[in-house]
Design an enzyme around this catalytic site. Structure first.
Site, PDB file in Angstrom:
ATOM      1  N   VAL A  11      32.392  46.865  44.523  1.00  0.00           N
ATOM      2  CA  VAL A  11      32.919  48.221  44.362  1.00  0.00           C
ATOM      3  C   VAL A  11      32.146  49.216  45.221  1.00  0.00           C
ATOM      4  O   VAL A  11      32.724  49.940  46.033  1.00  0.00           O
ATOM      5  CB  VAL A  11      32.886  48.634  42.869  1.00  0.00           C
ATOM      6  CG1 VAL A  11      33.227  50.106  42.702  1.00  0.00           C
ATOM      7  CG2 VAL A  11      33.843  47.773  42.066  1.00  0.00           C
ATOM      8  N   THR A 119      33.337  50.316  35.906  1.00  0.00           N
ATOM      9  CA  THR A 119      34.221  50.307  34.735  1.00  0.00           C
ATOM     10  C   THR A 119      33.386  50.526  33.479  1.00  0.00           C
ATOM     11  O   THR A 119      32.508  49.724  33.169  1.00  0.00           O
ATOM     12  CB  THR A 119      34.974  48.965  34.651  1.00  0.00           C
ATOM     13  OG1 THR A 119      35.686  48.794  35.872  1.00  0.00           O
ATOM     14  CG2 THR A 119      35.938  48.936  33.479  1.00  0.00           C
ATOM     15  N   PHE A 150      40.416  50.144  41.655  1.00  0.00           N
ATOM     16  CA  PHE A 150      41.480  49.168  41.398  1.00  0.00           C
ATOM     17  C   PHE A 150      41.525  48.058  42.443  1.00  0.00           C
ATOM     18  O   PHE A 150      42.538  47.384  42.586  1.00  0.00           O
ATOM     19  CB  PHE A 150      42.839  49.875  41.328  1.00  0.00           C
ATOM     20  CG  PHE A 150      42.897  50.933  40.260  1.00  0.00           C
ATOM     21  CD1 PHE A 150      42.942  50.578  38.924  1.00  0.00           C
ATOM     22  CD2 PHE A 150      42.848  52.276  40.585  1.00  0.00           C
ATOM     23  CE1 PHE A 150      42.961  51.541  37.925  1.00  0.00           C
ATOM     24  CE2 PHE A 150      42.865  53.261  39.600  1.00  0.00           C
ATOM     25  CZ  PHE A 150      42.931  52.889  38.267  1.00  0.00           C
ATOM     26  N   LEU A 151      40.439  47.901  43.204  1.00  0.00           N
ATOM     27  CA  LEU A 151      40.470  46.864  44.243  1.00  0.00           C
ATOM     28  C   LEU A 151      40.336  45.471  43.629  1.00  0.00           C
ATOM     29  O   LEU A 151      39.724  45.286  42.590  1.00  0.00           O
ATOM     30  CB  LEU A 151      39.360  47.091  45.276  1.00  0.00           C
ATOM     31  CG  LEU A 151      37.894  47.025  44.867  1.00  0.00           C
ATOM     32  CD1 LEU A 151      37.375  45.599  44.792  1.00  0.00           C
ATOM     33  CD2 LEU A 151      37.068  47.798  45.863  1.00  0.00           C
ATOM     34  N   LYS A 207      41.887  52.557  33.613  1.00  0.00           N
ATOM     35  CA  LYS A 207      41.262  51.348  34.164  1.00  0.00           C
ATOM     36  C   LYS A 207      41.390  50.167  33.195  1.00  0.00           C
ATOM     37  O   LYS A 207      41.854  49.083  33.552  1.00  0.00           O
ATOM     38  CB  LYS A 207      39.792  51.647  34.466  1.00  0.00           C
ATOM     39  CG  LYS A 207      39.002  50.440  34.899  1.00  0.00           C
ATOM     40  CD  LYS A 207      39.456  49.927  36.248  1.00  0.00           C
ATOM     41  CE  LYS A 207      38.826  48.594  36.548  1.00  0.00           C
ATOM     42  NZ  LYS A 207      39.255  48.037  37.808  1.00  0.00           N
ATOM     43  N   LEU A 253      52.690  36.569  37.701  1.00  0.00           N
ATOM     44  CA  LEU A 253      53.434  35.659  36.819  1.00  0.00           C
ATOM     45  C   LEU A 253      53.114  34.213  37.196  1.00  0.00           C
ATOM     46  O   LEU A 253      53.867  33.313  36.875  1.00  0.00           O
ATOM     47  CB  LEU A 253      54.940  35.902  36.947  1.00  0.00           C
ATOM     48  CG  LEU A 253      55.512  37.144  36.269  1.00  0.00           C
ATOM     49  CD1 LEU A 253      57.016  37.232  36.461  1.00  0.00           C
ATOM     50  CD2 LEU A 253      55.192  37.163  34.771  1.00  0.00           C
ATOM     51  N   CYS A 263      36.104  40.769  36.299  1.00  0.00           N
ATOM     52  CA  CYS A 263      36.777  41.936  35.718  1.00  0.00           C
ATOM     53  C   CYS A 263      37.593  41.639  34.467  1.00  0.00           C
ATOM     54  O   CYS A 263      37.284  42.146  33.393  1.00  0.00           O
ATOM     55  CB  CYS A 263      37.654  42.582  36.783  1.00  0.00           C
ATOM     56  SG  CYS A 263      36.735  42.927  38.279  1.00  0.00           S
ATOM     57  N   ARG A 332      32.100  33.844  39.189  1.00  0.00           N
ATOM     58  CA  ARG A 332      31.975  34.350  37.821  1.00  0.00           C
ATOM     59  C   ARG A 332      33.210  34.019  36.989  1.00  0.00           C
ATOM     60  O   ARG A 332      34.330  34.274  37.401  1.00  0.00           O
ATOM     61  CB  ARG A 332      31.715  35.863  37.843  1.00  0.00           C
ATOM     62  CG  ARG A 332      30.275  36.187  38.187  1.00  0.00           C
ATOM     63  CD  ARG A 332      30.030  37.657  38.291  1.00  0.00           C
ATOM     64  NE  ARG A 332      30.576  38.202  39.529  1.00  0.00           N
ATOM     65  CZ  ARG A 332      30.477  39.489  39.877  1.00  0.00           C
ATOM     66  NH1 ARG A 332      29.895  40.339  39.072  1.00  0.00           N
ATOM     67  NH2 ARG A 332      30.981  39.901  41.018  1.00  0.00           N
TER      68      ARG A 332
HETATM   69  C1  UGA Z   1      41.200  42.456  39.179  1.00  0.00           C
HETATM   70  C2  UGA Z   1      42.431  43.382  39.346  1.00  0.00           C
HETATM   71  O1  UGA Z   1      43.490  42.655  39.944  1.00  0.00           O
HETATM   72  C3  UGA Z   1      42.086  44.607  40.184  1.00  0.00           C
HETATM   73  O2  UGA Z   1      43.205  45.494  40.203  1.00  0.00           O
HETATM   74  C4  UGA Z   1      40.885  45.328  39.562  1.00  0.00           C
HETATM   75  O3  UGA Z   1      40.503  46.474  40.310  1.00  0.00           O
HETATM   76  C5  UGA Z   1      39.706  44.348  39.514  1.00  0.00           C
HETATM   77  O4  UGA Z   1      40.093  43.228  38.690  1.00  0.00           O
HETATM   78  C6  UGA Z   1      38.520  45.076  38.945  1.00  0.00           C
HETATM   79  O5  UGA Z   1      38.567  45.501  37.790  1.00  0.00           O
HETATM   80  O6  UGA Z   1      37.546  45.307  39.671  1.00  0.00           O
HETATM   81  P1  UGA Z   1      40.100  40.514  40.659  1.00  0.00           P
HETATM   82  O7  UGA Z   1      39.265  40.207  39.459  1.00  0.00           O
HETATM   83  O8  UGA Z   1      39.430  40.604  41.975  1.00  0.00           O
HETATM   84  O9  UGA Z   1      40.888  41.916  40.454  1.00  0.00           O
HETATM   85  O10 UGA Z   1      41.176  39.363  40.818  1.00  0.00           O
HETATM   86  P2  UGA Z   1      42.736  39.114  40.509  1.00  0.00           P
HETATM   87  O11 UGA Z   1      43.428  38.881  41.767  1.00  0.00           O
HETATM   88  O12 UGA Z   1      43.292  40.126  39.617  1.00  0.00           O
HETATM   89  O13 UGA Z   1      42.654  37.707  39.753  1.00  0.00           O
HETATM   90  C7  UGA Z   1      41.945  37.551  38.523  1.00  0.00           C
HETATM   91  C8  UGA Z   1      42.184  36.185  37.937  1.00  0.00           C
HETATM   92  O14 UGA Z   1      43.544  36.072  37.495  1.00  0.00           O
HETATM   93  C9  UGA Z   1      41.973  35.029  38.924  1.00  0.00           C
HETATM   94  O15 UGA Z   1      41.244  34.007  38.282  1.00  0.00           O
HETATM   95  C10 UGA Z   1      43.376  34.558  39.265  1.00  0.00           C
HETATM   96  O16 UGA Z   1      43.441  33.190  39.571  1.00  0.00           O
HETATM   97  C11 UGA Z   1      44.100  34.853  37.956  1.00  0.00           C
HETATM   98  N1  UGA Z   1      45.570  35.047  38.143  1.00  0.00           N
HETATM   99  C12 UGA Z   1      46.041  36.100  38.849  1.00  0.00           C
HETATM  100  C13 UGA Z   1      46.440  34.135  37.567  1.00  0.00           C
HETATM  101  O17 UGA Z   1      46.030  33.160  36.911  1.00  0.00           O
HETATM  102  N2  UGA Z   1      47.793  34.332  37.735  1.00  0.00           N
HETATM  103  C14 UGA Z   1      48.304  35.376  38.433  1.00  0.00           C
HETATM  104  O18 UGA Z   1      49.544  35.489  38.546  1.00  0.00           O
HETATM  105  C15 UGA Z   1      47.406  36.277  39.010  1.00  0.00           C
END
Ligand code: UGA
Length: 441
Positions: A11, A119, A150-151, A207, A253, A263, A332
Site C-alpha cells: 500500500v 485498513t 482498493f488495490l 473498505k 465468481l 486482506c 500470506r
Molecule cells: C483484495 C481486493 O481485491 C482489493 O480490492 C483490496 O484493495 C485488497 O484486497 C486490500 O484490501 O488491500 P488481494 O488480496 O490482492 O486484493 O487479492 P484478490 O485478487 O482480491 O484475491 C484474493 C483471494 O481471493 C486470492 O486467494 C484469490 O485466489 C481468491 N479469489 C479471487 C478466488 O478464489 N476467486 C475469485 O473469483 C477471485
C-alpha cells in the site's frame, strides 16, 4: 506540498510512487534500512508489475529514508500505509499505526493532514486524531483523513492510477481541501477516477464492506461449486448463466480452494470481531469465514476420500503454485500452506514449484519438502499433481507432459486451470472444482 508516506509495503510504496507519478514530491519512510537501501538504488522490495519502472521514471520526485524525524518535520501531508495484521482473536493490531503517530507527534513542526490508508476498524480515525492532537505541541493543527486503499496485489500500480474510485473521509475543510488538491490529477484525463467524499467512519466502513462483500462472493460461489459436485452440475456453466444478470456480473465468481492473501482473511475476521464487540454479530461474515476455512482443504479432502489414509502414506505429490494468487510472491494465508501441511502430516513426500514464491516457501517448510524450479522437474515420477495457483506457466503447460513425466498422470486442480474438453482427450485422471471428474486411466 511536501508529501510523506509512512510504510513501504504494497500500500505505502505503490501510493508513494503513484503520487510521484502525478507530480508530487514524495518521501517514503520505513524503519527497515535494508529496504530503504534497495529503493534508493531504484529496486522495489516487493514484486509488483510496473512498480520498479515507475520508481526509476519518477526518481527525481521520490526519496526514501529511515530518518522519520526529518521527513515528518515539515510535511504537509503524511499518508500512513503500515500493516494492521490480525491478532490471535481476529481483531486488527494497530500497533504500527500508533508507532507512526508517536513518531509524527515528536517530529512535526507545523499543521498537517495525516491520512490513514491502512485498513483500520471503524472509529480508528477519530481515535487517532484525539491521540495525535493530545501529543503534538500546542498551536499545531492536525487533521485526520481516511483514504482506504482498493488495490489488489499483482495489479497494484494500475489499480492505483486507474482506481475504481478514490474514497476520502474527512471532518473538516482543511483536510478536505488538501485531499482534493493531492488527488486532483487522478480525477482528470487520462485517469478520470471518480472522487467520493464522505465522513471518516463511512470511508472506513466502505473498505471493510467492499472487501468482505468480495470475500462473501467467493465463499458463496465455492459453496455453490461444492454443491454442483454433489448434484452433478457444472460450476462453469452455472456461473456463466448467472453472470448475464448485470446485477450479479462475472467477476469474483471463480471457485477454488478458498481466498488467501493479506486482506480478505484479515478483514473478514476484523469486521466480525468488531461487530461482536458492538453485540451485533455479522452472521454472513461468520459464515464466509467458516466456508473459507473448509474450502482451503477441499481438494485435499477429496484426495483423502479417494485414496484413504493408508494409501496416501509414502505417496509422491507435486504441488504446482504456492502463492495465494498469481502475479505476486506473497504467501500470506495461501491455501498451498494448509495443503502441504496436511500432506506432510499424512506422510506424503511433497515437491513444490512456483515461479516466484519458492524462496519464501522455503522459509516456512525448510527441508521438510523438496523444491523444483520447473514444472517438468516438479511432476517427474510423482503419483499426484495438485494445482494450487493459476499461474500462466501452469495454465499453458502442455498436458502431454503429465502423461510423459508422472508415474501416474493424476491431477487435482484447485483452480480449474484446464478446460474439461481438452482434458478429455488424454489418458489421465483429472479432479477439479465444481466440475465432473474425468478418469481416462
Ligand atoms: C483484495 C481486493 O481485491 C482489493 O480490492 C483490496 O484493495 C485488497 O484486497 C486490500 O484490501 O488491500 P488481494 O488480496 O490482492 O486484493 O487479492 P484478490 O485478487 O482480491 O484475491 C484474493 C483471494 O481471493 C486470492 O486467494 C484469490 O485466489 C481468491 N479469489 C479471487 C478466488 O478464489 N476467486 C475469485 O473469483 C477471485
Amino acid at each position: 506540498m511536501k508529501v510523506v508516506v509512512a510504510g513501504t509495503g504494497y500500500v505505502g510504496l505503490v501510493t508513494g510512487v503513484a503520487l510521484a507519478k502525478i507530480g508530487h514530491n514524495v518521501t517514503c519512510v520505513d524503519i527497515d534500512s535494508k529496504k530503504i537501501a534497495l529503493m534508493q538504488k531504484g529496486i522495489s522490495p516487493i514484486y509488483e508489475e510496473g512498480l520498479e519502472e515507475l520508481m526509476v521514471e519518477n526518481a527525481k520526485r521520490l526519496s526514501y529514508t529511515v530518518d522519520y524525524k526529518k521527513a515528518y518535520k515539515d510535511a504537509d501531508v503524511i499518508f500512513i500505509g503500515v500493516g494492521t495484521p490480525e491478532r490471535s482473536d481476529g481483531s486488527a493490531n494497530l500497533d504500527y499505526v500508533y508507532e507512526v503517530c508517536d513518531n509524527i507527534a515528536e517530529s512535526i513542526v507545523h499543521d498537517c493532514v495525516v491520512v490513514i490508508k491502512s485498513t483500520v476498524p471503524i472509529g480508528t480515525n477519530d481515535k487517532v486524531e484525539e491521540y495525535l492532537r493530545s501529543r503534538v505541541e500546542d498551536g499545531i493543527f492536525i487533521s485526520i483523513a481516511s483514504n482506504p486503499e482498493f488495490l489488489a496485489q499483482g495489479t497494484a500500480v494500475r489499480d492505483t492510477l486507474y482506481a475504481s474510485r478514490i474514497v476520502v473521509g474527512t471532518e473538516d475543510k482543511y483536510a478536505k481541501d488538501i485531499m482534493r488538491e493531492i488527488y486532483y490529477p487522478l480525477t482528470q484525463e487520462p485517469y478520470n477516477v471518480p472522487y467520493l467524499e464522505m465522513s471518516r467512519r463511512s470511508a472506513e466502513m466502505v473498505k471493510y464492506a467492499s472487501n468482505d462483500f468480495l470475500a462473501l462472493k467467493i465463499s458463496y460461489i465455492n459453496e455453490v461449486s461444492n454443491f454442483c459436485e454433489i448434484i452433478g452440475a457444472d460450476i462453469e456453466d452455472v456461473t456463466m448463466g448467472m453472470s448475464y444478470d448485470k446485477r450479479i456480473g462475472n467477476k469474483f465468481l471463480n471457485p477454488g480452494i478458498g481466498y488467501g492473501g493479506s486482506c480478505f482473511p484479515k478483514d473478514t475476521k476484523a469486521l466480525h470481531y468488531l461487530s461482536c464487540e458492538y453485540d451485533s454479530e455479522f452472521k454472513t461474515i461468520k459464515a464466509c469465514i467458516d466456508v473459507n476455512k473448509h474450502q482451503k482443504l477441499h481438494l485435499f479432502n477429496k484426495l483423502k476420500e479417494t485414496y484413504g489414509n493408508l494409501n496416501m502414506r509414502n505417496m509422491d505429490i507435486a504441488i504446482l503454485g504456492a502463492t495465494f494468487k498469481p502475479g505476486t510472491d506473497d504467501l500470506r494465508e495461501a491455501s498451498s500452506i494448509d495443503n502441504v501441511k496436511a500432506l506432510i502430516d499424512y506422510g506424503c513426500s511433497v515437491t513444490v514449484y512456483d515461479p516466484v514464491g519458492l524462496e519464501r516457501f522455503k522459509k516456512i517448510f525448510g527441508d521438510k519438502i523438496k523444491y523444483a524450479t520447473t514444472i517438468d522437474e516438479c511432476i517427474k515420477d510423482k503419483d499426484i499433481t495438485m494445482i494450487m495457483t493459476e499461474w500462466d506457466t501452469i495454465k499453458n503447460y502442455d498436458i502431454n507432459n503429465y502423461i510423459n513425466l508422472m508415474r501416474t498422470p493424476v491431477i487435482y486442480d484447485g483452480r480449474n486451470c484446464y478446460k474439461l474438453e481438452d482434458i478429455e482427450k488424454y489418458p489421465i485422471k483429472y479432479v477439479s472444482i465444481g466440475r465432473k471428474e474425468i478418469n481416462k486411466l
